[in-house]
Design an enzyme around this catalytic site. Structure first.
Site, PDB file in Angstrom:
ATOM      1  NE  ARG A   1      60.195  76.970  49.805  1.00  0.00           N
ATOM      2  CZ  ARG A   1      60.523  76.065  50.714  1.00  0.00           C
ATOM      3  NH1 ARG A   1      60.606  76.397  51.992  1.00  0.00           N
ATOM      4  NH2 ARG A   1      60.776  74.821  50.377  1.00  0.00           N
TER       5      ARG A   1
ATOM      6  CG  ASP B   1      56.444  67.989  55.294  1.00  0.00           C
ATOM      7  OD1 ASP B   1      56.569  67.522  54.148  1.00  0.00           O
ATOM      8  OD2 ASP B   1      57.411  68.296  56.002  1.00  0.00           O
TER       9      ASP B   1
ATOM     10  NE  ARG C   1      67.733  71.742  52.899  1.00  0.00           N
ATOM     11  CZ  ARG C   1      68.912  71.128  52.885  1.00  0.00           C
ATOM     12  NH1 ARG C   1      69.998  71.855  52.780  1.00  0.00           N
ATOM     13  NH2 ARG C   1      69.004  69.827  52.948  1.00  0.00           N
TER      14      ARG C   1
ATOM     15  CB  CYS D   1      66.538  75.644  55.729  1.00  0.00           C
ATOM     16  SG  CYS D   1      65.800  74.096  56.162  1.00  0.00           S
TER      17      CYS D   1
ATOM     18  CB  ILE E   1      73.327  66.313  51.348  1.00  0.00           C
ATOM     19  CG1 ILE E   1      74.699  66.993  51.224  1.00  0.00           C
ATOM     20  CG2 ILE E   1      72.204  67.333  51.300  1.00  0.00           C
ATOM     21  CD1 ILE E   1      74.927  67.651  49.869  1.00  0.00           C
ATOM     22  CG  ASP E   2      74.998  62.282  56.123  1.00  0.00           C
ATOM     23  OD1 ASP E   2      74.053  63.087  56.090  1.00  0.00           O
ATOM     24  OD2 ASP E   2      75.006  61.273  56.845  1.00  0.00           O
ATOM     25  CG  LEU E   3      71.776  59.574  54.870  1.00  0.00           C
ATOM     26  CD1 LEU E   3      70.301  59.514  55.285  1.00  0.00           C
ATOM     27  CD2 LEU E   3      72.508  58.326  55.345  1.00  0.00           C
TER      28      LEU E   3
ATOM     29  CE  LYS F   1      56.829  71.851  49.312  1.00  0.00           C
ATOM     30  NZ  LYS F   1      58.213  71.436  49.546  1.00  0.00           N
ATOM     31  CG  ASN F   2      57.406  67.718  49.303  1.00  0.00           C
ATOM     32  OD1 ASN F   2      57.827  68.785  48.819  1.00  0.00           O
ATOM     33  ND2 ASN F   2      57.153  67.569  50.575  1.00  0.00           N
TER      34      ASN F   2
ATOM     35  NE  ARG G   1      65.597  70.010  54.955  1.00  0.00           N
ATOM     36  CZ  ARG G   1      64.630  70.429  54.133  1.00  0.00           C
ATOM     37  NH1 ARG G   1      64.295  71.694  54.097  1.00  0.00           N
ATOM     38  NH2 ARG G   1      64.027  69.564  53.323  1.00  0.00           N
TER      39      ARG G   1
HETATM   40  C1  EPZ Z   1      61.601  65.800  52.078  1.00  0.00           C
HETATM   41  O1  EPZ Z   1      62.742  66.543  52.497  1.00  0.00           O
HETATM   42  C2  EPZ Z   1      60.493  66.830  51.890  1.00  0.00           C
HETATM   43  N1  EPZ Z   1      60.874  67.780  50.845  1.00  0.00           N
HETATM   44  C3  EPZ Z   1      60.244  67.574  53.195  1.00  0.00           C
HETATM   45  O2  EPZ Z   1      59.142  68.455  52.989  1.00  0.00           O
HETATM   46  C4  EPZ Z   1      59.858  66.553  54.271  1.00  0.00           C
HETATM   47  O3  EPZ Z   1      59.698  67.219  55.508  1.00  0.00           O
HETATM   48  C5  EPZ Z   1      60.951  65.486  54.387  1.00  0.00           C
HETATM   49  O4  EPZ Z   1      61.182  64.876  53.099  1.00  0.00           O
HETATM   50  C6  EPZ Z   1      60.570  64.386  55.371  1.00  0.00           C
HETATM   51  O5  EPZ Z   1      59.382  63.782  54.968  1.00  0.00           O
HETATM   52  C7  EPZ Z   1      60.767  67.410  49.540  1.00  0.00           C
HETATM   53  O6  EPZ Z   1      60.366  66.297  49.234  1.00  0.00           O
HETATM   54  C8  EPZ Z   1      61.124  68.442  48.519  1.00  0.00           C
HETATM   55  P1  EPZ Z   1      64.796  63.696  54.365  1.00  0.00           P
HETATM   56  P2  EPZ Z   1      64.194  65.813  52.583  1.00  0.00           P
HETATM   57  O7  EPZ Z   1      65.995  63.522  53.532  1.00  0.00           O
HETATM   58  O8  EPZ Z   1      64.340  64.878  51.438  1.00  0.00           O
HETATM   59  C9  EPZ Z   1      68.157  63.657  57.693  1.00  0.00           C
HETATM   60  C10 EPZ Z   1      57.970  70.501  53.085  1.00  0.00           C
HETATM   61  O9  EPZ Z   1      57.580  71.203  54.016  1.00  0.00           O
HETATM   62  N2  EPZ Z   1      69.112  63.479  56.574  1.00  0.00           N
HETATM   63  O10 EPZ Z   1      63.798  62.572  54.447  1.00  0.00           O
HETATM   64  O11 EPZ Z   1      65.213  66.861  52.768  1.00  0.00           O
HETATM   65  C11 EPZ Z   1      67.631  65.097  57.726  1.00  0.00           C
HETATM   66  O12 EPZ Z   1      68.528  65.919  58.452  1.00  0.00           O
HETATM   67  C12 EPZ Z   1      59.355  69.878  53.130  1.00  0.00           C
HETATM   68  O13 EPZ Z   1      57.280  70.225  52.057  1.00  0.00           O
HETATM   69  C13 EPZ Z   1      70.456  63.201  56.881  1.00  0.00           C
HETATM   70  O14 EPZ Z   1      70.846  63.118  58.046  1.00  0.00           O
HETATM   71  O15 EPZ Z   1      63.996  64.997  53.931  1.00  0.00           O
HETATM   72  C14 EPZ Z   1      66.324  64.975  58.425  1.00  0.00           C
HETATM   73  O16 EPZ Z   1      66.568  64.916  59.830  1.00  0.00           O
HETATM   74  C15 EPZ Z   1      60.116  70.248  54.399  1.00  0.00           C
HETATM   75  N3  EPZ Z   1      71.329  63.045  55.852  1.00  0.00           N
HETATM   76  C16 EPZ Z   1      65.817  63.592  58.007  1.00  0.00           C
HETATM   77  O17 EPZ Z   1      66.952  62.887  57.469  1.00  0.00           O
HETATM   78  C17 EPZ Z   1      70.938  63.122  54.545  1.00  0.00           C
HETATM   79  O18 EPZ Z   1      71.801  62.938  53.649  1.00  0.00           O
HETATM   80  C18 EPZ Z   1      64.708  63.659  56.969  1.00  0.00           C
HETATM   81  O19 EPZ Z   1      65.273  64.166  55.829  1.00  0.00           O
HETATM   82  C19 EPZ Z   1      69.583  63.394  54.261  1.00  0.00           C
HETATM   83  C20 EPZ Z   1      68.685  63.565  55.296  1.00  0.00           C
END
Ligand code: EPZ
Length: 418
Positions: free
Chosen positions: A397, A305, A92, A116, A123-125, A22-23, A121
């Protein structure tokens, strides 16, 4: 609304082929907007997030067809750069459409993807990186407005190896002018898959799977027919199911290095595991031991996950375990439902203290998110007696035909409409 009715306490035997990840598939859908040529993604899982992503592309004006398990995307007629709030709220991860839309249209408007059930979550980065590439960004009435004359490559450093932010920058950088370097990039297998996909379209991008990804912008990209990497999280879910229920299960399609930390932890529980190429066979007999400590980390650490699933396993192992969730603020919301089944777990912030019990009993429980819901299914499979798991929309999902695959392994599970 549907629910599962599960008659637990049966061992699992057999093998299961894993779906495409999925990811991995979701960012590939986003990448298809980068070209006006046809893109075919083979063996696409029939899951709700994929259907939602297809709807997002259709709203942009792309033609998306599902044919015999493959998806054919033609975005030559795509004309809109706006993603509606309804779709952003539903999915998202649509936020990494920003990179593609800016690359294609030099504009993008997306509703702010709120928090969520697993965390804020932010999106500042994502947004800070896009600004460094020359994108002007403003936020108004819950929407994010992005625009640029063109995108110019830059040296970017991610404070955290965010998967989505890494993917967004890759999608923005492949057609930006000049070189983009991402330091502190996420290293998940799905990032490597996106690099393979983009390279197959003609992008010049190297380094995925390491901390540093380097992209040389090109002026245009071609079409591609591509089969994504298989889903390591689905594979891990089935391996943990077998560990919890007992028996022998082989998952096919995922290599051991994509599940390294999980296999190490399952061996620590006392499971026997044999791996050969893309087959992983697990056998579990007798009472297992708790893991003592598991910390979720970015790849190659223990995947967040699979945190809920391994916590469900530890709840019926001997001894105690500390589970630390480092990625998301509130990813233990499934625990009260496990407690209804007899689990002895105490949650304090990012820590869950598990005291193993000899067994769980059936109960009526409700899924609150995708992976927490999967954990409830696993717990019900191992529990004595009948359980009901409702609100399957979360599970749908990310898992295609979960009940069918589990039944093929000997589980007593059926899906009923209520
Ligand atoms: C991806 O989400 C996956 N989703 C998630 O899988 C997975 O849990 C996550 O990566 C971590 O491996 C998809 O790929 C569609 P992140 P993502 O950006 O990209 C913080 C599932 O169950 N962060 O690596 O949203 C954030 O708050 C889903 O399949 C910021 O602070 O994850 C979190 O604490 C759930 N600012 C951490 O980074 C940002 O701009 C990890 O987030 C972005 C993220």
């Amino acid at each position: 609304m549907d629910k599962y009715i599960i008659d637990g306490g049966r061992r699992l035997f057999g093998s299961v082929k894993v779906q495409s990840a999925k990811n991995a598939v979701l960012p590939l859908f986003a990448a298809s907007v980068l070209t006006d040529k046809q893109v075919t993604i083979c063996e696409t899982p029939e899951i709700a997030d994929v259907f939602c992503m297809a709807q997002i592309l259709r709203e942009l004006g792309a033609d998306v067809k599902f044919e015999r398990g493959n998806v054919i995307i033609d975005s030559s007629d795509a004309h809109s750069h706006i993603i509606s709030s309804a779709l952003t709220k539903e999915l998202r991860s649509s936020v990494f459409m920003l990179g593609s839309l800016l690359s294609r249209f030099h504009r993008a408007v997306i509703a702010y993807p709120g928090g969520c059930d697993i965390g804020l979550r932010p999106i500042d980065l994502h947004l800070n990186a896009l600004k460094r590439l020359g994108v002007s960004i403003s936020e108004r009435d819950g929407y994010i407005y992005c625009a640029c004359e063109k995108m110019t490559g830059a040296e970017l450093v991610l404070d955290f190896p965010s998967v989505g932010a890494t993917e967004n920058i890759m999608l923005a950088g492949v057609k930006a002018e000049g070189r983009t370097v991402i330091e502190g990039a996420a290293k998940e297998p799905e990032i490597v898959d996106l690099q393979k996909f983009l390279s197959g379209m003609g992008a010049k991008i190297v380094g995925a799977g390491t901390d540093v990804i380097t992209i040389e912008g090109v002026s245009s990209l071609g079409g591609i027919t591509y089969t994504p990497v298989k889903d390591r999280i689905e594979a891990g879910t089935f391996l943990i199911a077998c560990a919890l229920c007992g028996g022998e299960v082989e998952v096919e399609g995922v290599t051991a290095d994509n599940l390294g930390m999980l296999l190490h932890k399952l061996r620590e529980n006392g499971c026997k595991i044999h791996t050969k190429n893309d087959k992983i066979r697990l056998s579990s007999y007798g009472r297992l031991k708790c893991n003592r400590r598991i910390e979720t980390m970015p790849f190659p650490g223990f995947p967040t996950d699979l945190q809920a699933q391994i916590t469900a396993l530890n709840s019926v192992c001997e001894g105690g375990a500390l589970i630390v969730e480092n990625l998301f603020e509130t990813r233990f919301k499934y625990v009260p439902e496990l407690q209804r089944m007899g689990a002895d777990i105490e949650v304090r912030g990012r820590n869950a203290f598990v005291r193993g019990v000899s067994g769980l009993h059936g109960a009526a429980v409700t899924a609150g998110d995708l992976r927490g819901g999967a954990a409830l299914v696993l717990a019900a499979l191992g529990a004595e007696g009948i359980s009901e798991v409702s609100d399957l929309s979360h599970i749908d999902r990310g898992y295609s035909d979960l009940e069918g695959k589990l039944r093929s392994l000997g589980a007593e599970i059926k899906r009923v409409r209520i």
